[in-house]
Design an enzyme around this catalytic site. Structure first.
Site, PDB file in Angstrom:
ATOM      1  N   GLU A 186       1.127  -1.277  -0.222  1.00  0.00           N
ATOM      2  CA  GLU A 186      -0.206   0.246  -0.306  1.00  0.00           C
ATOM      3  C   GLU A 186       0.750   0.944  -0.576  1.00  0.00           C
ATOM      4  O   GLU A 186       0.718   2.216   0.912  1.00  0.00           O
ATOM      5  CB  GLU A 186      -1.007   0.049   1.279  1.00  0.00           C
ATOM      6  CG  GLU A 186      -1.450  -1.240   0.885  1.00  0.00           C
ATOM      7  CD  GLU A 186      -2.965  -1.273   1.589  1.00  0.00           C
ATOM      8  OE1 GLU A 186      -2.946  -0.130   3.316  1.00  0.00           O
ATOM      9  OE2 GLU A 186      -4.044  -1.333   2.262  1.00  0.00           O
TER      10      GLU A 186
ATOM     11  N   GLU B  62      -6.452  -7.606  -0.632  1.00  0.00           N
ATOM     12  CA  GLU B  62      -7.170  -7.637   1.437  1.00  0.00           C
ATOM     13  C   GLU B  62      -8.427  -7.651   0.862  1.00  0.00           C
ATOM     14  O   GLU B  62      -8.786  -6.141   0.349  1.00  0.00           O
ATOM     15  CB  GLU B  62      -6.093  -7.308   1.626  1.00  0.00           C
ATOM     16  CG  GLU B  62      -5.147  -6.892   1.910  1.00  0.00           C
ATOM     17  CD  GLU B  62      -4.481  -5.654   2.581  1.00  0.00           C
ATOM     18  OE1 GLU B  62      -5.004  -5.318   3.422  1.00  0.00           O
ATOM     19  OE2 GLU B  62      -3.052  -6.426   3.386  1.00  0.00           O
TER      20      GLU B  62
HETATM   21  C1  GAL Z   1      -4.774  -2.771   4.978  1.00  0.00           C
HETATM   22  C2  GAL Z   1      -3.023  -3.324   4.947  1.00  0.00           C
HETATM   23  C3  GAL Z   1      -2.370  -4.331   5.615  1.00  0.00           C
HETATM   24  C4  GAL Z   1      -4.282  -3.942   6.864  1.00  0.00           C
HETATM   25  C5  GAL Z   1      -5.125  -3.473   6.435  1.00  0.00           C
HETATM   26  C6  GAL Z   1      -6.357  -3.840   7.872  1.00  0.00           C
HETATM   27  O1  GAL Z   1      -5.268  -1.034   4.754  1.00  0.00           O
HETATM   28  O2  GAL Z   1      -2.415  -3.302   4.032  1.00  0.00           O
HETATM   29  O3  GAL Z   1      -1.111  -4.282   5.754  1.00  0.00           O
HETATM   30  O4  GAL Z   1      -3.362  -2.875   8.026  1.00  0.00           O
HETATM   31  O5  GAL Z   1      -5.169  -2.755   5.987  1.00  0.00           O
HETATM   32  O6  GAL Z   1      -7.861  -3.199   6.966  1.00  0.00           O
END
Ligand code: GAL
Length: 651
Positions: free
Chosen positions: A142, A318
């Site tokens: 990110e 994710e």
């Molecule tokens: C994303 C990040 C992850 C985790 C997640 C939590 O922004 O890539 O490492 O922090 O959010 O929602």
């Protein structure tokens, strides 16, 4: 279409790994992302690499039949490195170096950090680049998260001066471009220029825009450095980065040119709660997210990974599985939403949906963030949904995503420019683009979100919500596309140097719609100029237009809001939902498309011959109205519950 999960073996006892891997398979997962924060375990001291645990973790996962996407661990430089080389730290806008203790503390412009990042990436790639289970690499994690694209460090300042010298060549040209005579801002040499922070009042907008361009270029270069290391040491594997929601601080199209796949991290509930929607919308979609949040990003990021700007490959790296920890409020998804979000990603062309994360961590910053498993290792709610979904995926086998008939043009530079000088607190350019996307989607239309230089042939309707920097070449391409074209407010309103064009807006586009924007005004929220001859109103932004063209919609005071010449249209305001809906529906019909009026919260999306329906509404929807007469439902029934998914084959 694959399901995956983000896993952190370094956070769990080794004795648990094999059972974790077995359970991943049992749930229906086939891909694991791993290692993006593991630097302190890979290299606990300078130059001392500890590979044993990582070798065994990969072997355990691979033995269970899982494929692996490895992260380069560069988002989390360890303490020893920060202490030894504090020049790797980014400085915030107050001129203070960032501290160790969270993540993303590095500076994209630090030569030391670029060396260190390359060193650790090379080490991991050398060790695992040819591992048979490794199918891809995620660069860093990110870029820009926690407001980290721009740094105001001495290293960034020096790099910015070099960037300016290269861009402008001569100081005279540079002073002209910035209009530096204004307020005695003239420079005698590039060495005198500082970053645009800590000025008394707003810094010169050209200075700020150039700093954004420069900072974005630094991200592109940092990513390219890693992509090249991966390609050299791990042939045939995909290079991916995980972009974020509603984030425009660097040019994702430019970063995407060095990727095989644009990944992104989808957190629909967190983004609704912290976003711009009205309180009633936030309550209505509290447990579902905005019906267009995920779709918008799927379509935006598909436009980021293909070199020519056509829709390319996309993964959800994710996916939110339950309550997150970082929004003002963190509700739980409605039962069924994790399945809906996943199917919707596939409908929009995703190849992989990977959940964040496997097991909820009982420690540290994200201990309140749900995973597929609870901290006590019992299945959390999403695990069951994923298990059921895994059994359904075969339905879409062989259905390949196609191009849409509607294109929405999205420029990162436009976001920066309009955000730097919004001329009214209500003018959020990203919101304008999102509202245009949403209006099209509410008509049941599929949309490709593309960079402005993408090929446009084949599209029937092209919507450019706002491209302040436009040129004749764009006008020529729009004309040649044969599409019906809608240009939004502030189109062609600036030169590349952030100045008002000599012949006034819409510069470059006047050949399409012969008009001149003679004056603009921004309006406070709550104030609306109602349309006299169309539904809805102009809000937030109103342009005073001089033209011989008749207006297709005007205010009660006779001020034209919507102008057209043949198939080229110009909107001289920020339209409210009703007016925008009216305009895009009219243009969709004129473009030969088949717009439908969907009930609020229902969305449709085609993947090849399959059409999906997704119900984001908190009430059931009767799908019968939207189904072709002889449709045989492959998933779901005609009575679609809240959070429900249906799919059928279209002739
Ligand atoms: C994303 C990040 C992850 C985790 C997640 C939590 O922004 O890539 O490492 O922090 O959010 O929602």
């Amino acid at each position: 279409m694959k399901l995956g999960v983000c896993y952190y073996p370094e956070q769990w006892p080794e004795a648990w790994w094999a059972d974790d891997a077995r359970r991943m398979r049992e749930i229906g997962l086939s891909v694991v992302r791993i290692g993006e924060f593991a630097w302190s375990r890979i290299e606990p001291e300078p130059g001392r690499f500890v590979w044993g645990w990582y070798d065994r973790a990969l072997a355990t996962l691979a033995d269970a039949g899982l494929k692996l996407v490895l992260g380069t661990p560069t988002a989390t430089p360890p303490k020893w490195l920060v202490d030894a080389r504090p020049d790797i730290l980014a400085w915030d806008a107050s001129g203070t170096p960032r501290r160790f203790g969270s993540r993303r503390h590095y500076d994209f412009s630090s030569a030391t950090y670029k060396r260190e990042a390359a060193r650790i990436a090379e080490a991991v790639v050398a060790r695992y680049g040819r591992h048979p289970a490794v199918i891809g690499w995620q660069t860093d994690n990110e870029y820009g998260c926690h407001d980290t694209v721009e740094s105001y460090s001495p290293a960034a300042a020096a790099a910015f001066r070099r960037w300016l010298a290269e861009r402008y060549g001569s100081v005279g040209e540079f002073n002209r471009a910035w209009g530096a005579v204004f307020w005695s801002q003239e420079y005698r040499s590039f060495d005198e220029v500082d970053p645009p922070n800590l000025t008394v009042t707003e810094a010169n907008p050209a200075h700020r825009l150039d700093y954004r361009r420069f900072a974005s270029d630094e991200v592109v270069a940092f990513n390219r450095l890693q992509a090249e290391i991966i390609r050299a040491g791990s042939p045939g594997r995909d290079v991916v980065h995980n972009f974020m929601g509603f984030f425009t601080a660097f040019d994702h199209h430019a970063v995407g040119r060095d990727l095989d796949v644009a990944g992104w991290d989808s957190y629909p509930l967190g983004f609704l709660d912290q976003g711009w929607d009205a309180p009633d919308v936030k309550l209505r979609y509290l447990r579902q997210g905005h019906p267009d949040f995920a779709g918008f990003h799927h379509d935006l990021y598909r436009g980021c990974a293909a070199p020519d700007g056509t829709p390319g490959r996309m993964w959800v790296m994710e996916q939110q599985p339950g309550p997150v920890n970082w929004a003002p409020h963190n509700p739980a998804p409605l039962p069924g939403m994790v399945r809906l979000w996943t199917w919707e990603a596939f409908a929009h062309g995703a190849e992989l949906v990977s959940y964040f994360r496997w097991r909820q961590a009982p420690f540290a910053q994200e201990q309140m963030h749900a995973g597929l498993l609870r901290p006590d290792s019992v299945d959390d709610a999403a695990a069951d949904e994923v298990r059921a979904l895994a059994g359904e995926l075969a339905v879409a086998e062989g259905a390949t995503p196609e191009r849409a008939k509607v294109a929405l043009l999205f420029s990162y530079q436009a976001q920066w420019l309009l955000g730097i000088q919004p001329q009214g607190s209500g003018f959020d350019p990203l919101r304008l683009h999102f509202e245009c996307y949403s209006a099209l989607r509410a008509l049941g239309l599929d949309v490709d979100v593309l960079p402005p230089d993408a090929p446009l042939d084949g599209y029937r309707l092209v919507v450019a919500p706002s491209l302040p920097i436009a040129d004749n070449a764009l006008a020529t391409r729009l004309a040649a596309s044969g599409a019906t074209v809608l240009l939004g407010p502030r189109s062609g309103s600036k030169t590349i140097d952030f100045q008002i064009p000599p012949t006034l807006p819409p510069d470059g586009l006047r050949a399409l719609v012969p008009l001149t924007v003679a004056r603009v005004e921004s309006l406070p929220s709550g104030f609306a100029e109602r349309c006299a001859d169309a539904p809805g109103a102009a809000v937030a932004w109103l342009e005073h237009v001089e033209t011989d063209l008749p207006a297709r919609a005007s205010t009660a005071h006779g001020r034209g809001l919507w102008f057209a010449r043949e198939r080229f249209h110009y909107l001289a305001c920020w339209p409210d939902e009703a007016f925008l809906g009216h305009v895009v529906r009219t243009l969709a019909v004129e473009a030969g498309l088949d717009p439908r009026g969907l009930p609020p919260g229902l969305r449709l999306r085609a993947r090849g011959p399959l059409r999906f329906a997704f119900n984001y509404a908190p009430e059931p929807v009767d799908l019968a109205l939207y189904l072709p007469p002889d449709a045989k439902l492959l998933i779901g029934g005609p009575d679609l519950p809240p959070g429900g998914v249906a799919a059928w084959r279209e002739a």
